[in-house]
Design an enzyme around this catalytic site. Structure first.
Site, PDB file in Angstrom:
ATOM      1  N   GLY A 134      -1.664 -10.144   1.968  1.00 38.33           N
ATOM      2  CA  GLY A 134      -1.683  -8.732   1.598  1.00 38.33           C
ATOM      3  C   GLY A 134      -3.062  -8.313   1.142  1.00 38.33           C
ATOM      4  N   GLY A 148      -5.286  -4.744  -0.788  1.00 35.66           N
ATOM      5  CA  GLY A 148      -5.259  -3.437  -1.426  1.00 35.66           C
ATOM      6  C   GLY A 148      -6.654  -3.051  -1.878  1.00 35.66           C
ATOM      7  N   MET A 162      -8.015  -3.414  -4.698  1.00 34.86           N
ATOM      8  CA  MET A 162      -8.654  -4.377  -5.595  1.00 34.86           C
ATOM      9  C   MET A 162      -9.060  -5.670  -4.894  1.00 34.86           C
ATOM     10  SD  MET A 162      -8.875  -2.986  -8.590  1.00 34.86           S
ATOM     11  CE  MET A 162      -9.134  -4.384  -9.679  1.00 34.86           C
ATOM     12  N   GLY A 163      -8.490  -5.964  -3.732  1.00 39.79           N
ATOM     13  CA  GLY A 163      -8.864  -7.196  -3.058  1.00 39.79           C
ATOM     14  C   GLY A 163      -7.820  -7.684  -2.077  1.00 39.79           C
ATOM     15  N   LYS A 167      -6.447 -15.154  -4.507  1.00 37.43           N
ATOM     16  CA  LYS A 167      -6.733 -13.729  -4.617  1.00 37.43           C
ATOM     17  C   LYS A 167      -8.228 -13.520  -4.766  1.00 37.43           C
ATOM     18  CE  LYS A 167      -5.595  -9.523  -7.206  1.00 37.43           C
ATOM     19  NZ  LYS A 167      -4.738  -8.915  -8.270  1.00 37.43           N
ATOM     20  N   VAL A 227      -5.188 -11.100  -0.814  1.00 42.16           N
ATOM     21  CA  VAL A 227      -4.478 -12.304  -1.219  1.00 42.16           C
ATOM     22  C   VAL A 227      -4.173 -13.117   0.031  1.00 42.16           C
ATOM     23  CG1 VAL A 227      -2.440 -13.266  -2.331  1.00 42.16           C
ATOM     24  CG2 VAL A 227      -3.467 -11.167  -3.235  1.00 42.16           C
ATOM     25  N   ASP A 237       0.801  -1.561 -16.490  1.00 45.61           N
ATOM     26  CA  ASP A 237       1.141  -1.113 -15.136  1.00 45.61           C
ATOM     27  C   ASP A 237       2.474  -1.714 -14.686  1.00 45.61           C
ATOM     28  OD1 ASP A 237       0.655   0.465 -12.933  1.00 45.61           O
ATOM     29  OD2 ASP A 237      -0.568  -1.026 -11.886  1.00 45.61           O
TER      30      ASP A 237
END
Length: 429
Positions: free
Chosen positions: A21, A23, A25-26, A44, A28, A147
């Site tokens: 995956g 996103g 932020m980075g 990650k 994985v 979050d």
């Protein structure tokens, strides 16, 4: 296009296998620990667009926070290593978790009450661990996640513990150190943020409890407790500060909740932190009576129902009859397609009102004579991995001769196994 990272080995130990995956932020990756014989792990990486010192520090803090918490709670993702690749891009290694996000689970249908209680309790246990804090320089400092939302909860099937909820993404978690200063800006997800979080105030565990309340409402109804016309900061700010949460009945008329549970969720959604449960321990205490109420058979029923509910099965036609189930079972003949041998197999018997899941067994005459007087025990064990299977275990116990075990496996990848599992679900009470 083939990902150039596939096959790379980090720190002469972790070989990247597949992209799981990505996103803002980075990314994985699924990987394997070649030093330990190929044990699956996940890696990650921080996104290359965020390679400034502030984000590096935050990424490292996330790794250290998860490492400290994951060792103490099975409901928080566990981090085992931290480093940087040849291009100085930081990464950390965490346990490989195969499951689905709570967001995906909810998207199919609201959770039945027993499953809701179990998963919510596990999330609370993870938050309890975080709020109790981690050790830094010999001092213990609480951690606020900031979050909590369904997409940050992963639901997995554990071989030993069954269904487990794991809290992910401590990327914006706040370690409450005395000299850490004010937050002064909003960080989080608008739909789940507490009123004080929207204002950029310093937070404590009660902010996570508010986000938990939003998530609990969604788990039970499939809907959000607040509504906005536009998904803007201003729209959500007004909703969280001024709009009372809708009632459960207005959100989903099919939801019937015990009043104490409804009150718990609504108290978590209080605008003022002082009106909410003051700690996650209070939430756990309120959930405990419901957790104690639901038996293992109900847990099995929910898990099986969720599994077989994903595969459409044509219903078995029912044969009209005036006989009751016991009479039908007594009159039933041994199926012609089954050998006359010491075997055990499941068989569906249809009545005018229902289809019964029955377990058939053939024994020798001497064994039958031993079992004329027996106490019968029945248990179901559901194992989703590595192959979805239901073990239907019946024990015939005679005080003089002891137990006779009658195990039968239902293959839930087959249509027949899924049909029988549906009948079993209906019979579990």
């Amino acid at each position: 296009m083939i990902d150039p990272n596939i096959g790379r080995i980090l720190s002469n130990r972790y070989q990247l296998v597949e992209l799981l995956g990505q996103g803002a932020m980075g990314r994985v990756y699924g990987a394997r620990d070649v030093l330990l014989g190929g044990v699956p792990v996940a890696a990650k990486f921080l996104a290359q667009t965020l390679l400034n010192q502030k984000m590096r520090d935050r990424f490292e803090k996330e790794a250290k926070t998860c490492a400290g918490l994951g060792q103490r709670s099975m409901n928080i993702v566990r981090v085992m290593d931290y480093g940087a690749d040849d291009d100085e891009i930081p990464y950390y290694i965490m346990e490989y978790l195969k499951g689905e996000s709570l967001s995906d689970v909810i998207s199919r249908q609201p959770l039945p009450l027993p499953r809701f209680v179990r998963l919510t309790r596990q999330v609370c246990l993870g938050l309890q661990c975080a709020h109790q804090g981690i050790e830094i320089d010999g001092e213990i400092y609480p951690v606020v996640h900031r979050d909590i939302k369904p997409s940050n909860i992963l639901v997995i099937q554990d071989e030993n513990f069954g269904e487990l909820a794991k809290i992910l993404d401590f990327g914006i978690a706040k370690v409450l150190q005395a000299d850490s200063g004010q937050t002064n800006c909003f960080m989080g997800t608008l739909a789940y943020a507490s009123p004080e979080q929207m204002e950029g105030h310093e937070l404590d565990g009660r902010s996570d409890i508010y986000s938990l309340g939003v998530m609990m409402f969604q788990m039970l109804t499939g809907k959000m407790p607040l509504h906005v016309d536009t998904h803007t900061f201003g729209g959500w700010y007004r909703a969280h500060h001024q709009q009372p949460p809708r009632s459960f009945e207005s959100a989903n008329s099919n939801v019937k909740l015990p009043k104490p549970l409804e009150n718990l969720v609504m108290s978590c959604l209080a605008k003022s932190p002082s009106d909410r449960p003051q700690s996650i321990n209070e939430v756990l205490k309120a959930l405990d009576p419901f957790y104690q109420k639901y038996s293992a058979s109900q847990e099995l029923r929910d898990r099986l129902k969720d599994f077989v509910g994903r595969v459409p099965i044509n219903p078995t036609p029912k044969v009209p009859t005036s006989l009751n189930p016991e009479e039908i079972c007594r009159l039933a003949s041994w199926p012609a397609d089954k050998p006359r041998a010491e075997i055990v197999f499941p068989n569906a018997i249809r009545t005018s009102n229902e289809t019964l899941a029955t377990l058939w067994v053939m024994m020798t005459q001497s064994e039958i004579e031993k079992r004329l007087i027996c106490t019968r025990y029945k248990q179901f064990l559901f194992i989703p991995a590595p192959h979805p299977t239901l073990l239907w275990l019946t024990v015939l116990y005679n005080q003089e001769y002891g137990p006779r075990w009658v195990p039968c496996y239902l293959d839930l990848k087959s249509t027949q196994g899924q049909k029988m599992a549906r009948f079993v679900i209906e019979s579990i009470r």
